[in-house]
Design a protein around this motif. Structure first.
Motif, PDB file in Angstrom:
ATOM      1  N   UNK A 269      -4.537   0.149  10.393  1.00 26.74           N
ATOM      2  CA  UNK A 269      -4.485   1.505  10.957  1.00 26.74           C
ATOM      3  C   UNK A 269      -3.952   2.500   9.928  1.00 26.74           C
ATOM      4  N   UNK A 270      -2.935   2.103   9.147  1.00 23.11           N
ATOM      5  CA  UNK A 270      -2.405   2.990   8.106  1.00 23.11           C
ATOM      6  C   UNK A 270      -3.453   3.252   7.028  1.00 23.11           C
ATOM      7  N   UNK A 271      -4.210   2.233   6.684  1.00 25.23           N
ATOM      8  CA  UNK A 271      -5.247   2.404   5.666  1.00 25.23           C
ATOM      9  C   UNK A 271      -6.369   3.317   6.169  1.00 25.23           C
ATOM     10  N   UNK A 272      -6.707   3.197   7.434  1.00 20.73           N
ATOM     11  CA  UNK A 272      -7.722   4.094   8.012  1.00 20.73           C
ATOM     12  C   UNK A 272      -7.239   5.538   7.958  1.00 20.73           C
ATOM     13  N   UNK A 273      -5.961   5.758   8.251  1.00 23.58           N
ATOM     14  CA  UNK A 273      -5.401   7.116   8.156  1.00 23.58           C
ATOM     15  C   UNK A 273      -5.436   7.630   6.728  1.00 23.58           C
TER      16      UNK A 273
ATOM     17  N   UNK B 269       0.819  -1.208   0.000  1.00 29.10           N
ATOM     18  CA  UNK B 269       0.000   0.000   0.000  1.00 29.10           C
ATOM     19  C   UNK B 269       0.858   1.265   0.000  1.00 29.10           C
ATOM     20  N   UNK B 270       2.079   1.181   0.533  1.00 25.63           N
ATOM     21  CA  UNK B 270       2.960   2.347   0.560  1.00 25.63           C
ATOM     22  C   UNK B 270       3.414   2.752  -0.837  1.00 25.63           C
ATOM     23  N   UNK B 271       3.333   1.826  -1.790  1.00 28.50           N
ATOM     24  CA  UNK B 271       3.757   2.121  -3.160  1.00 28.50           C
ATOM     25  C   UNK B 271       2.647   2.759  -3.997  1.00 28.50           C
ATOM     26  N   UNK B 272       1.442   2.831  -3.433  1.00 32.75           N
ATOM     27  CA  UNK B 272       0.322   3.445  -4.164  1.00 32.75           C
ATOM     28  C   UNK B 272       0.502   4.957  -4.161  1.00 32.75           C
ATOM     29  N   UNK B 273       0.376   5.581  -5.322  1.00 31.34           N
ATOM     30  CA  UNK B 273       0.631   7.019  -5.451  1.00 31.34           C
ATOM     31  C   UNK B 273      -0.486   7.855  -4.855  1.00 31.34           C
ATOM     32  N   UNK B 274      -0.155   9.078  -4.525  1.00 35.60           N
ATOM     33  CA  UNK B 274      -1.148  10.015  -3.990  1.00 35.60           C
ATOM     34  C   UNK B 274      -2.271  10.242  -4.993  1.00 35.60           C
ATOM     35  N   UNK B 275      -1.930  10.256  -6.279  1.00 35.41           N
ATOM     36  CA  UNK B 275      -2.954  10.461  -7.309  1.00 35.41           C
ATOM     37  C   UNK B 275      -3.964   9.322  -7.313  1.00 35.41           C
ATOM     38  N   UNK B 276      -3.476   8.104  -7.141  1.00 34.73           N
ATOM     39  CA  UNK B 276      -4.378   6.956  -7.101  1.00 34.73           C
ATOM     40  C   UNK B 276      -5.282   7.032  -5.872  1.00 34.73           C
TER      41      UNK B 276
ATOM     42  N   UNK C 111      -7.750  10.968   2.269  1.00 35.20           N
ATOM     43  CA  UNK C 111      -8.230  11.037   0.887  1.00 35.20           C
ATOM     44  C   UNK C 111      -9.725  10.774   0.744  1.00 35.20           C
ATOM     45  N   UNK C 112     -10.392  10.467   1.846  1.00 36.40           N
ATOM     46  CA  UNK C 112     -11.853  10.310   1.877  1.00 36.40           C
ATOM     47  C   UNK C 112     -12.358   9.219   0.938  1.00 36.40           C
ATOM     48  N   UNK C 113     -11.852   8.001   1.116  1.00 31.95           N
ATOM     49  CA  UNK C 113     -12.403   6.849   0.408  1.00 31.95           C
ATOM     50  C   UNK C 113     -12.938   5.847   1.426  1.00 31.95           C
ATOM     51  N   UNK C 114     -13.768   4.940   0.953  1.00 29.73           N
ATOM     52  CA  UNK C 114     -14.386   3.924   1.807  1.00 29.73           C
ATOM     53  C   UNK C 114     -13.517   2.672   1.818  1.00 29.73           C
ATOM     54  N   UNK C 115     -13.335   2.083   2.995  1.00 30.98           N
ATOM     55  CA  UNK C 115     -12.679   0.790   3.116  1.00 30.98           C
ATOM     56  C   UNK C 115     -13.768  -0.263   3.315  1.00 30.98           C
ATOM     57  N   UNK C 116     -13.818  -1.229   2.394  1.00 37.04           N
ATOM     58  CA  UNK C 116     -14.800  -2.313   2.461  1.00 37.04           C
ATOM     59  C   UNK C 116     -14.049  -3.611   2.707  1.00 37.04           C
TER      60      UNK C 116
ATOM     61  N   UNK D 288     -12.310   5.661  -4.691  1.00 34.98           N
ATOM     62  CA  UNK D 288     -13.564   5.836  -3.971  1.00 34.98           C
ATOM     63  C   UNK D 288     -13.836   4.677  -3.015  1.00 34.98           C
ATOM     64  N   UNK D 289     -13.308   3.510  -3.372  1.00 39.00           N
ATOM     65  CA  UNK D 289     -13.596   2.312  -2.582  1.00 39.00           C
ATOM     66  C   UNK D 289     -12.379   1.401  -2.634  1.00 39.00           C
ATOM     67  N   UNK D 290     -11.916   0.982  -1.462  1.00 32.78           N
ATOM     68  CA  UNK D 290     -10.804   0.040  -1.347  1.00 32.78           C
ATOM     69  C   UNK D 290     -11.340  -1.266  -0.792  1.00 32.78           C
ATOM     70  N   UNK D 291     -11.220  -2.338  -1.578  1.00 29.85           N
ATOM     71  CA  UNK D 291     -11.612  -3.653  -1.102  1.00 29.85           C
ATOM     72  C   UNK D 291     -10.435  -4.326  -0.406  1.00 29.85           C
TER      73      UNK D 291
END
Length: 400
Positions: free
Chosen positions: A190-194, A157-164, A199-204, A169-172
């Motif tokens: 916890x990092x994904x929640x931050x 997940x650390x390699x995912x760019x800020x643009x992405x 970036x205001x996306x939903x974690x599913x 909108x939704x992270x599975x």
């Protein structure tokens, strides 16, 4: 018709049927299927009794929201299982019963995605194909995050760019993972929640395998559990999916739930009043009985422990097989291409496994499922042992 339907790929089992049709298995060996994740342990008798005792409710329309008693039972189960603060998961505002996680994952995506030209839905790779189809039909583009053995099959997940992340909108998530069996730990969640806050996306989080694990002292951590540990009792932007299919060997009951952020649940409930996926009342009453009992779940885990122990002991001398974190899949690297391995195994030994390439898509120039097969240890102990012996014989024939 919706043009996005053209983007849907054949389901993995359609591809598998085509692969198997090209060869003929031996007639003297009974077929053993390790391909489909359909539990074969007996369904609990007390659940079947609750279903038949309430068959008279066939005459009643169920409500979209479900019975208050079922929602409260689910809220109580979640709170106990994941250590949530008393009352923080409201049965009325945070929980919705659904007809299995498959339909709920698909439906929630349709409700959650805002149709924009650059909308992204992020998914692990390999993955459960509903994530992809739901994204396409919601008007979004799926973006696949490779899960490699070097990282214990958790995306980087650390390699995912800020643009992405900005477009996401939704992270599975799928934890324990299908097909890898990997559990995503507290620090990563916890990092994904931050990141979701930023970036205001939903974690599913698809957690339908959460109750099949091997260490009773260390059950898999859940997304809502980490929210609670962070003091986020509103579960902002977080939802989880759970099911009785795997936990209680009730795939035909089509019973599960979605729970989480009330700001997401309430609009989703409104969507479902149009969607028309109400769970039959007799199924809801049977579900209450299942969620309230843990004895049958403990027995279920004991059976999987026995199967994994015996199968891995048989296969370890010829294949690099390892105990997964949880779940009932063995994600095994193959000595030849995975589709050739699956076809040859069927032709020689009449055992069916699923090629890993059928569960993944090419991303960053790689097909991460290639070179693996998924073995679902759902059959009886005896059948799983027999299948393992046949697989070992097949691998040995490749090395002869």
């Amino acid at each position: 018709m919706n043009r996005d339907l053209d983007k849907l790929q054949p389901y993995p089992f359609e591809k598998l049927a085509t692969l198997k049709a090209q060869v003929t298995p031996p007639a003297d060996k009974a077929h053993i299927a390790l391909s489909i994740g359909e539990p074969k342990h007996p369904s609990p008798a007390f659940v079947a009794k609750a279903l038949t005792d309430n068959i008279g409710y066939l005459a009643n329309y169920p409500t979209t929201a479900g019975l208050p008693e079922l929602r409260q039972t689910i809220a109580d189960w979640c709170s106990h299982r994941f250590g949530l603060a008393a009352g923080s998961l409201s049965a009325e505002r945070n929980v919705i019963p659904v007809n299995g996680t498959r339909e709920a994952i698909f439906a929630f995506t349709q409700a959650a995605v805002e149709r924009k030209a650059d909308a992204l839905v992020l998914s692990p790779n390999p993955f459960y194909q509903i994530y992809e189809g739901a994204a396409y039909l919601a008007g979004a583009e799926p973006l696949f995050l490779n899960c490699d053995a070097e990282r214990n099959f958790i995306p980087d997940f650390d390699a995912v760019s800020a643009d992405v992340w900005q477009r996401c909108q939704l992270l599975f998530l799928c934890s324990p993972g299908n097909p890898t069996g990997t559990v995503i730990g507290r620090e990563v969640l916890a990092r994904l929640i931050a990141l979701s806050d930023k970036y205001d996306f939903i974690i599913a989080s698809d957690e339908c395998y959460s109750e099949i694990y091997f260490d009773e002292a260390e059950p898999p951590v859940g997304l809502l559990q980490v929210c609670a540990e962070l003091g986020r009792d509103d579960y902002r932007n977080c939802v989880v999916f759970h099911s009785l299919s795997k936990r209680s060997n009730l795939p035909g009951l089509r019973s599960g739930f979605i729970a989480g952020d009330a700001a997401l649940m309430m609009p989703f409930l409104s969507y479902r009043t149009y969607h028309g996926s109400s769970m039959p009342v007799q199924h809801q009453l049977a579900s209450i009985a299942a969620w309230k009992d843990e004895a049958h779940v403990l027995e279920n885990r004991d059976k999987y422990r026995e199967k994994f122990s015996k199968v891995i002991e048989i296969l370890a001398p010829v294949m690099d097989v390892r105990m997964p974190d949880a779940g009932f899949y063995l994600w095994a690297p193959t000595p030849i291409e995975d589709d050739r391995f699956a076809q040859g195994l069927f032709e020689q030994q009449n055992v069916t496994v699923l090629p890993g390439r059928y569960l993944s898509r090419e991303a960053d120039g790689r097909l991460p499922g290639a070179g693996f097969v998924r073995m679902a240890l759902v059959a009886t102990v005896e059948e799983c042992v027999e299948a393992a012996l046949r697989i070992r014989a097949y691998v040995e024939s490749l090395n002869a």
